[in-house]
Design an enzyme around this catalytic site. Sequence first.
Site, mmCIF file in Angstrom:
data_model
loop_
_atom_site.group_PDB
_atom_site.id
_atom_site.type_symbol
_atom_site.label_atom_id
_atom_site.label_comp_id
_atom_site.label_asym_id
_atom_site.label_seq_id
_atom_site.Cartn_x
_atom_site.Cartn_y
_atom_site.Cartn_z
ATOM 1 N N SER A 1 2.217 3.778 -10.685
ATOM 2 C CA SER A 1 0.866 4.269 -10.436
ATOM 3 C C SER A 1 0.850 5.774 -10.687
ATOM 4 O O SER A 1 1.879 6.363 -11.000
ATOM 5 C CB SER A 1 0.450 3.976 -8.993
ATOM 6 N N LYS A 2 -0.316 6.343 -10.525
ATOM 7 C CA LYS A 2 -0.463 7.777 -10.826
ATOM 8 C C LYS A 2 0.477 8.641 -9.999
ATOM 9 O O LYS A 2 0.830 9.744 -10.413
ATOM 10 C CB LYS A 2 -1.910 8.205 -10.573
#
Length: 494
Positions: free
Chosen positions: A243-244
């Site tokens: 994820s980010k």
Amino acid sequence: MRVRFAPSPTGFLHVGGARTALFNWLLARQSGGTFVLRVEDTDRARSSEAMTGAILHGLEWLGIDWDEGPLFQSDRVGEHTAAGRRLLAGGHAYRDFSTPEELARDRANIAALAGEATRAARRRAESLAPGEAEERAEAGEPHVVRFLVPEGSTEWEDAVHGPMRFRNRDIDDLVILRADDSPTYNLAVVCDDAHARIDMVLRGDDHLSNTPKQILLARALGFPVPRFGHVPLILGRDGKRLSKRHGATDVAGYRRDVLPEAMVNFLALLGWSPGDDREVMDLDEIVRRFSLGRILRKGSVFDADKLAWLNGRHLSRMDLARLEPLLNARLAELSQGVQAAVQDRAGWYRGLLEMLRTRARSVDALARAVLLYLPGEVAYEPAAVRKHWKRRAQVQEYLTAFRRTLDGCEWQPEPLERALRGLARELGVGAGRLIHPLRVALTGQAVSPGIFDVLYYLGRNLSLDRVERALETLAAGEADPAPAGHAAAAPVDR
Ligand code: GLU
């Protein structure tokens, strides 16, 4: 083999999406098959044209071209709805008039009773008198249409995971038409895959639970059921889904620093193993070697260092003719007039690039390295100064002697080397004692290509200017080793 990539334009081209696209494209290219691009834009509120554009752009950048499409799922909503109606007419679906309160109660029960409670809506529908559902629908009473999941179990041979089996009682009677008659996701996918005659669906593990529903829907609609394969998730370093938090997950975020061939190589190795340790591959080689059977069953970790390493490998082996425009664009951003400075020295410039590119890991780093060989100030890295200019008086002595020796020297690597080694003998020191401080004077850094090549590519004037400037700096007492506490803020030498 007809395969597809079916992104939803509700976000950018995610690393995982790009990998799915690549794997499908590889299957098509190596089998002489067809790669279909379908934009799943039925979620009007969350889809955008800008995102569609970004996804297509990302694919183009990677060199993933499509043979059919882009098809837009929203263009076929009428067909999806008609398919839902056919299921209803054929007894594979039913109208559900459940109230919000009833559905809320069902949901509460599902947690306690699992499979059984998912059939509550079905039981209510079955309890209606014959013809009642049709009458209420005609009278305009709001309702949804649910798929009637049959008894038994749903099995398939997954191309990645092998035999898969779901008990149908664990599958909810999914809504296929909403109250406004619009089709839901699974129905649309099944219709579109059949319409495009897709025979292999390869996608992320996150779709595993959709697969039995899609198989059941396809059978009920009389469509051929495609083969399925599910590629494991991409993980961050901590083993959690990428994820980010782990860094850029948008492929576009890598466009500035990463070559498309390196990104494709990296994506191919995320979840697929060629079976030996040959990891640096161009697209043609990946096409030849890719196989479904070697897709890994476990999630793979996104390793940014490996991406940088692959980028460096591709940087050193790609066609110079392709590298030069990329590099020139970056040089122009970094410094005006560079273009002109290298233009009429084509042979020199090529040689310089050949020397520098084997060490650089990005176009940006290469551009910065090139700048060092053009007139301009050298920034002395504190760590290099601390290490190699510690004994200032001695360094001054060496550099002065060096300036004298070089003045009359023929400016080619070999004579330069002979001269420097001769000087070292004269001074009674090892050549390294001269080379390290000289490297800092010429490049500001502790690491560089071989010093005689550095001298050669800098040329006589620039080399002597830099020695001069180093002597001035040393005489003025500048470039003092920074106090240890400040070191962290300073650029580090690689
Ligand atoms: N549109 C779906 C997604 O973006 C993919 C659907 C599929 O591959 O079946 O996740």
